[in-house]
Every structure is written in structure tokens, then in C-alpha cells.
Design a protein around this motif. Sequence first.
Motif, mmCIF file in Angstrom:
data_model
loop_
_atom_site.group_PDB
_atom_site.id
_atom_site.type_symbol
_atom_site.label_atom_id
_atom_site.label_comp_id
_atom_site.label_asym_id
_atom_site.label_seq_id
_atom_site.Cartn_x
_atom_site.Cartn_y
_atom_site.Cartn_z
ATOM 1 N N PHE A 65 0.714 -1.298 -0.175
ATOM 2 C CA PHE A 65 -0.125 -0.073 0.166
ATOM 3 C C PHE A 65 0.583 1.448 0.033
ATOM 4 O O PHE A 65 0.745 2.248 -0.797
ATOM 5 C CB PHE A 65 -1.100 0.046 1.184
ATOM 6 C CG PHE A 65 -2.109 1.027 0.834
ATOM 7 C CD1 PHE A 65 -3.011 0.787 -0.038
ATOM 8 C CD2 PHE A 65 -2.209 2.202 1.929
ATOM 9 C CE1 PHE A 65 -4.068 1.755 -0.282
ATOM 10 C CE2 PHE A 65 -3.327 3.048 1.758
ATOM 11 C CZ PHE A 65 -4.255 2.858 0.481
ATOM 12 N N PRO A 66 2.011 1.405 0.856
ATOM 13 C CA PRO A 66 2.781 2.479 0.812
ATOM 14 C C PRO A 66 3.521 2.698 -0.429
ATOM 15 O O PRO A 66 3.516 3.694 -1.136
ATOM 16 C CB PRO A 66 3.902 2.289 1.815
ATOM 17 C CG PRO A 66 3.145 1.278 2.842
ATOM 18 C CD PRO A 66 2.119 0.464 1.986
ATOM 19 N N THR A 67 3.804 1.652 -1.130
ATOM 20 C CA THR A 67 4.484 1.827 -2.518
ATOM 21 C C THR A 67 3.564 2.353 -3.450
ATOM 22 O O THR A 67 3.825 3.140 -4.250
ATOM 23 C CB THR A 67 5.128 0.366 -2.892
ATOM 24 O OG1 THR A 67 5.769 -0.318 -1.895
ATOM 25 C CG2 THR A 67 5.537 0.298 -4.280
ATOM 26 N N ARG A 68 2.151 1.829 -3.518
ATOM 27 C CA ARG A 68 1.051 2.454 -4.509
ATOM 28 C C ARG A 68 0.884 3.860 -4.219
ATOM 29 O O ARG A 68 0.905 4.586 -5.215
ATOM 30 C CB ARG A 68 -0.227 1.690 -4.007
ATOM 31 C CG ARG A 68 -0.366 0.452 -4.811
ATOM 32 C CD ARG A 68 -1.516 -0.420 -4.878
ATOM 33 N NE ARG A 68 -2.920 0.796 -4.895
ATOM 34 C CZ ARG A 68 -3.992 0.672 -4.230
ATOM 35 N NH1 ARG A 68 -4.181 -0.402 -3.570
ATOM 36 N NH2 ARG A 68 -4.913 1.226 -4.504
ATOM 37 N N PRO A 80 -3.073 19.013 -2.023
ATOM 38 C CA PRO A 80 -1.922 19.113 -2.726
ATOM 39 C C PRO A 80 -1.525 18.008 -3.521
ATOM 40 O O PRO A 80 -1.931 16.773 -3.279
ATOM 41 C CB PRO A 80 -0.941 19.282 -1.512
ATOM 42 C CG PRO A 80 -1.873 19.447 -0.264
ATOM 43 C CD PRO A 80 -2.984 18.996 -0.505
ATOM 44 N N PRO A 81 -0.295 18.316 -4.622
ATOM 45 C CA PRO A 81 -0.208 17.131 -5.546
ATOM 46 C C PRO A 81 0.751 16.090 -4.750
ATOM 47 O O PRO A 81 0.660 14.969 -5.331
ATOM 48 C CB PRO A 81 0.736 17.871 -6.640
ATOM 49 C CG PRO A 81 0.862 19.524 -5.996
ATOM 50 C CD PRO A 81 -0.082 19.640 -4.909
ATOM 51 N N HIS A 82 1.232 16.300 -3.629
ATOM 52 C CA HIS A 82 2.227 15.264 -3.146
ATOM 53 C C HIS A 82 1.571 14.493 -2.041
ATOM 54 O O HIS A 82 2.285 13.793 -1.036
ATOM 55 C CB HIS A 82 3.521 15.798 -2.607
ATOM 56 C CG HIS A 82 3.173 17.019 -1.794
ATOM 57 N ND1 HIS A 82 3.410 18.263 -2.056
ATOM 58 C CD2 HIS A 82 2.787 17.038 -0.237
ATOM 59 C CE1 HIS A 82 3.209 18.995 -0.817
ATOM 60 N NE2 HIS A 82 2.932 18.306 0.283
ATOM 61 N N THR A 83 0.255 14.677 -1.774
ATOM 62 C CA THR A 83 -0.507 14.001 -0.562
ATOM 63 C C THR A 83 -0.216 12.665 -0.641
ATOM 64 O O THR A 83 0.053 12.159 0.359
ATOM 65 C CB THR A 83 -2.106 14.270 -0.727
ATOM 66 O OG1 THR A 83 -2.299 15.618 -1.037
ATOM 67 C CG2 THR A 83 -2.910 13.718 0.129
ATOM 68 N N PHE A 84 -0.398 12.018 -1.482
ATOM 69 C CA PHE A 84 -0.262 10.138 -1.540
ATOM 70 C C PHE A 84 1.213 10.019 -1.142
ATOM 71 O O PHE A 84 1.474 9.162 -0.334
ATOM 72 C CB PHE A 84 -0.782 9.539 -2.842
ATOM 73 C CG PHE A 84 -2.171 9.555 -2.971
ATOM 74 C CD1 PHE A 84 -3.028 9.196 -1.922
ATOM 75 C CD2 PHE A 84 -2.821 9.486 -4.284
ATOM 76 C CE1 PHE A 84 -4.309 9.097 -2.252
ATOM 77 C CE2 PHE A 84 -4.049 9.458 -4.513
ATOM 78 C CZ PHE A 84 -4.727 9.171 -3.452
ATOM 79 N N ARG A 85 2.066 10.655 -1.839
ATOM 80 C CA ARG A 85 3.458 10.365 -1.518
ATOM 81 C C ARG A 85 3.909 10.656 -0.207
ATOM 82 O O ARG A 85 4.375 10.008 0.659
ATOM 83 C CB ARG A 85 4.555 11.279 -2.387
ATOM 84 C CG ARG A 85 5.745 11.010 -2.293
ATOM 85 C CD ARG A 85 6.628 11.916 -3.216
ATOM 86 N NE ARG A 85 7.523 11.364 -4.156
ATOM 87 C CZ ARG A 85 8.542 11.734 -4.727
ATOM 88 N NH1 ARG A 85 8.863 12.966 -4.724
ATOM 89 N NH2 ARG A 85 9.125 11.107 -5.495
ATOM 90 N N ALA A 86 3.128 11.907 0.443
ATOM 91 C CA ALA A 86 3.747 12.138 1.978
ATOM 92 C C ALA A 86 3.120 11.165 2.821
ATOM 93 O O ALA A 86 3.488 10.643 4.002
ATOM 94 C CB ALA A 86 2.885 13.729 2.136
ATOM 95 N N THR A 90 4.987 8.646 5.433
ATOM 96 C CA THR A 90 4.834 8.705 6.706
ATOM 97 C C THR A 90 4.603 7.104 7.357
ATOM 98 O O THR A 90 5.208 6.885 8.347
ATOM 99 C CB THR A 90 3.537 9.446 7.082
ATOM 100 O OG1 THR A 90 3.696 10.745 6.703
ATOM 101 C CG2 THR A 90 2.888 9.125 8.649
ATOM 102 N N LEU A 91 3.908 6.214 6.393
ATOM 103 C CA LEU A 91 3.902 4.813 6.865
ATOM 104 C C LEU A 91 5.203 4.400 6.813
ATOM 105 O O LEU A 91 5.590 3.431 7.641
ATOM 106 C CB LEU A 91 2.827 4.137 5.906
ATOM 107 C CG LEU A 91 1.513 4.693 5.891
ATOM 108 C CD1 LEU A 91 0.603 3.918 4.681
ATOM 109 C CD2 LEU A 91 0.947 4.066 7.457
ATOM 110 N N LEU A 92 6.042 4.661 5.862
ATOM 111 C CA LEU A 92 7.449 3.984 5.850
ATOM 112 C C LEU A 92 8.308 4.410 7.064
ATOM 113 O O LEU A 92 8.953 3.804 7.776
ATOM 114 C CB LEU A 92 8.060 4.310 4.368
ATOM 115 C CG LEU A 92 7.545 3.818 3.208
ATOM 116 C CD1 LEU A 92 8.369 3.953 2.104
ATOM 117 C CD2 LEU A 92 7.403 2.194 3.328
ATOM 118 N N ALA A 93 8.258 5.751 7.205
ATOM 119 C CA ALA A 93 8.857 6.229 8.485
ATOM 120 C C ALA A 93 8.373 5.666 9.747
ATOM 121 O O ALA A 93 9.068 5.160 10.667
ATOM 122 C CB ALA A 93 8.804 7.559 8.630
ATOM 123 N N CYS A 94 7.173 5.199 10.030
ATOM 124 C CA CYS A 94 6.736 4.430 11.036
ATOM 125 C C CYS A 94 7.163 3.160 11.093
ATOM 126 O O CYS A 94 7.520 2.715 12.060
ATOM 127 C CB CYS A 94 5.015 4.217 10.885
ATOM 128 S SG CYS A 94 4.181 3.319 11.889
#
Length: 711
Positions: A65-68, A80-86, A90-94
Motif C-alpha cells: 500500500f505505501p508503495t502504491r 496538494p499534489p504530493h498528498t499520496f507520496r506524503a 509517513t507509513l514507511l517512517a513508521c
Amino acid sequence: PRSPAMASDSGDRHATLKRCLGVLRDAKNDSEQFAALLLVTKAVRAGEVDARTRRQIFDAIGFTFPTRLLLSRQPPAGCPPHTFRALGLTLLACFCTDPELAGHSQILNKIPTFNDVLLSPCDPDSTAMVDDVYQCLSAVLATARGPRELVTKGTVSALCQAYLNGGHGSDRAVALLVGLLAVAEARCWQRDAPQLLAVLSKLSGDFLKAEDMTKFELCEVLPHFIPLSPPLTENSQGSECLCRLYKGLADVLGSKLSQAQRDPALKLAASLVQACGAEWIPAGSAGSKFLALLVNLACVEVRLTLEEPDPVEVEGKKEVVTACYVLMEMGIQECLREENPLLENVQKVQLMRIMEEAFGAVIFYLRQVKQEELQDPFIFASVRVLGAWMAEETSSLKQEICELLPFLVDYARKLFKEGSPAVSHPQAELVSTEGSALLQDALRFLLPGFCHLTAEDRPRDILISEGAPALLCEYFLQQWEVLTSESTAPAALTSTEMSLQTTCGIFLNLVVTAPDLVRRDKTFSSLMDVLLKSLPLLLPQKHHLVLAANVATLGLMMARILAGSAALQETQAAKEFFGAAIAFLSQAHTAQADPSSDRLAVAVSPAYKSAWDAIEELWFLGMQALAGCIPLLPWLPSAALQARCPQGLAQLLARVAPASPGLELVTAFQAVLVELARASEQCRDVMLSHHAKEWANLYGMAALEQCLAEQ
């Protein structure tokens, strides 16, 4: 204790989080999943996720899911355009707060994405995203595979650029670079030298300009960016960095400082010395005063810490004292430098006196060391710097050094026997091998001092009584094995070869001054066996000529004393050794055209020329020892004939002008020829067939003339 209201609030949030995880797991469409995900990431950002919940989040969504999210280019309406990336970051940092997940290949393959975020323009909305990336990179760095992956995937360059751009979190970029350089310095510089130099350039500029505590904070950071490899002195940018660092340090150390301010400055100076010796200090009055000040401050620091050692205080000062040792070692080298010296003679005399007092403190400290402290790298650094002093300064502190010798031999033996891996102190080793624990070879640093000391009666007796010859024999054998396992000709003299040469020098001193010890101590029979096998392997390798000269001469001098031993009774090993030794001695000179006359003159052979300064004395000793061996080993004259020794010398002397070989050379040739003529009719006949009577007369070889006439 938390209030009931707080506990209840926390419980509510926890229940909400659990519901969201359920939705994430069972969501029928993207909008449901997205809504649940927003709540999860909000909780993650608020730091409300414990290890168990984090694992539940991971089990619910995994890496897919984070990869998607990272790959999705279409944000929800009004976002904002980077919403999904952000959200993905956040999940990967977790997940990265779990060390097991931080080293997972699914995290490691996101490193290029992390780099992209650092290199992208950062607006106020994307600062959280940058923070998440730094969290991920810090976690990756702490894993086993992380550093290598970060270097190969371009993170060093990205961090350098992030720092140079000065955007959000650039201080964290420096911290991460410090961590990477600590574990993979050589690889980082190999791959990204221009970028790292740009960072060093900015740091050194800031260091020079700073007028507040920043200057001292930079003293702590800068050593990590000073490479031990050449880039600093190889280009103008590196030279400019060195110039700024010198000016900044001169400014700092010339001021009145507290202990907390002086220590980082001394450590920075030591790291510069490790990287480029004294090259960063300019010639002239200002440079010489600065160098003298630097060494002086180092000596004061060493005395203050070690003369009245309080164990707690010493423990906290080990790192700075080790840095002072580096500066003292430079001080020794600069006091001895005759070509283009940085110091004036008056300064040299003053510094040698100041250093003598500091080395007195080092000796005093080492005499207090307990057995259980021997593994401490600081002890190693102390022994190493004392070794540098003993190698050069033989007259001062003689009494104190003699009293310390039993400790030094015992310490070197313990480390050698244990093959102790160096849990290296930051500056315990001037040059460290990246990625491998170096063996703490204390003997390597003590050998030059031992070489001086074995030439004198009292220290030699102490070294012998402490069992140093047996230890040195074992060490020689181990270093010989290291040398023979090394690949083809090294570009420079390796420390292994240097150690073998110095060990030969120590044994030569013992052979000359204590022949009875050589006769009775089995150590020397073992050493003789090693030498017999070593020389035939060494001699064909021209880059090992100086070592071959040491081994040949030592072997010949020992053979004179051990001539009765079984090993020297025409065994295959003995024949091969003497064949190689005779070849080494007889091939050293050749006949060549003399520009000042029409005759040929004796000259050092081209293959020996570059090494002749180092081996000339050994060659003469070797000729003398060979002459001494001939009457003791009846089989030796036929080996000499086989090696074409008398033929070669006779041909050389018959061809050259009588005035060309000096008296010392004529004496050396005559000593060998006389013994061969006395011991063997065949050798005598060979000489006579080469008109030996005539040229013996021309060269004033009275003993050879007489010997040939008598026979």
C-alpha cells in the motif's frame, strides 16, 4: 501519573486506531481506504503508535500500500499534489522505527525515492515529508546492509546537496553524512569526492567566519569530513579548505579558551595531521609559531591528564589525549626534519625539551597500568606514541624507558599472542582499514626503539631477560607469512616489509653483541631455518631488494656462529640460501664506461642503484660474513663456484681500471677471494686462469698475492 481524563482520551484514540485498521483491511474501495489511512497516518504523526500497534498497521497494509501511494500521481480532489507520496512516506517512517523492517529490501529499494524528496524544492507543506525521509534514512543507516546501500544508491550526493541548499532539515543531512563517513569513509570519498569536498568547503568557510560558539561546534563536526585519502592536497578546492581550517584554528588556539573549547580544536588539528601531516601548516614565521603552539598545547594536555592520573578524569580525557599524541608525533617528525624545516633550531630544542617532559608523563602513566586494562585502546595509543619517541630520541629518559621495558615486552607479547582485534579509538591508529578490525600490532611501533636499545648493554640485557628474542622470532615468522600472502609488487614499502627489515636489524645487533646467546638459544636455530627458506624466494623479486639484503646479511652472520648446526651441513635449504646470498653479493657491482677515461670503472649495478643507500652497509657486512663462513663450511667453495662467484669477481677486477674500486671495496673482494683460494684448489685455479696474480698486484691485494704464491 496520567489523569483519568487523559487515560480515557488515549483509550478512545487507541480504539479509533483499531477501527481504522479494520477498515484498512476490509475496505471495498479506495475512498474508504484513503479515509481510514488519513486517521492512521495522523496517529502515526502524533507519535501515538507503540511497537505492537505499528506491527498491526504493517500486518494490515504491508509494503504494497505505501508503495502504491508513492507511485500514485493523482491526488484526491482539493489535496496538494504530493498528498499520496506524503502519506506513503509517513507509513514507511513508521515502519522504519522497527529495525527489522528498516533493513527490509522493500525499504532499501525506496532509497532513490528518499533521495528525490531531499533534492526536490521544499515548500512549507512538504516539510513533514522531508522529516519522514530523514527518519527513514537514519533507520536504514543503523542496519547491517544500510550503509553500503545508501552509498551505492547515491544518498551521499543527495545529502551533500540537501546541506548545500540549506533547506528544511539540512542540519540532519550533516548528521547523516557524519554517520555514513564513520562506517564507510573510503567508499563515500571514492564515489562522491567532489560533493563531499563542496560540503567541507562550506563547513570550513563557516568555521573561519564564525565568531560565536558555532566555531567550537564545527570543530566537532569537521574531523568527520577530513579524508585520510589524498583529495585534500590534490586540488585547489582541497587546498583552500586546508587554508581556511589553518586560519580558523590559529584564531581559536591563539585565544584564551576553556577546556571544553580547547579539546575539540585539538582534535580537529589532530585529524588534519592524520590526513596530511604538517602540509596544511604554511612555511614562515606564523606557521612555525602555530606548529610550536600546537605541540606545546598537546604536551601540556598530556602532562595535566597523566602526571597525576585520576581514573575518572583520565577516562573522560582519553579521546583528546589520543589526539594530542598525534600532534606530539608530528612534533617529533618536524623537530627531526632537515629539508625545508617548518621550525627554527631554537624552537626545535625547546619543543624536544617540552616533549621529553610529556613522554615522562606517558611512561609514568603506563607504569600504573593494571593487567585488566591492557585491552584498552588508549593503552595502545600510549605505547604507540612512546614507540615513536624511542625510535628517534635515544638519549633522554633512558633510565625510565629501561624500567618500563618489561611492561612493553609483556604488553606486546599479550597482544601478539591474542591477535587482539583493535576496537579502535578514534585516533589510536593513524591509518585504519575500513570495515575490518585491525590487529593491534604494538610490536610494529616498538621495533625501531628496540633496534636502538639492543645496541646498548643494559637495555639489551633487559630485553633478553624478558624473552624479547623469542617473541621477535615468532613475530618475524608471522610477518613473513603476511608478506608472502600479499599480491604483486606494492606501490610503496608496506608496514609488513618495514617491520621485517627492522626485526632483522634487531637480530643483527644481537648477533654482533651477544654471539653466545645466538649459540645457546634455540630461538636463533628456528630463525635460521626461516632465513634459509626466505632468501631464495625474496631475491628474484627486485622490489624486495632491501629486505633481501637484510635477510642475506643476517643469515650469513648467524651461519658463522651456527656453522656446526645440522641445518647448515649441505642441506638443500642451506645450498639454496647460500646460492641466493652469493648471487645477491656478487651481482651488486658491474663494469661500466668511465666518462673521465677510456677505461671501464666499477659501478653499482643498475638493479641495485635506487636501494644502494639503504643496503650498502649491509652488503659490506654480508661480504665480511661470507668470508667468515667459507673456512667453517667445507662444502661452501663448490657452491660459490656453482654460483660463479670467484669467476665473476675475477672477470670484473680484470676488466676495470685499478684506481676505480675504492679501498673498502678492494678489501671486501679480497677477504672473500682469499678464503676461497685457501679452502679450494678449484677456486684457486679459476682465479689463476683469470690472471689473478697480475690484478691482485695492481689492486694492492697483498694477502691474495701471498696466498696464490704460497699455493
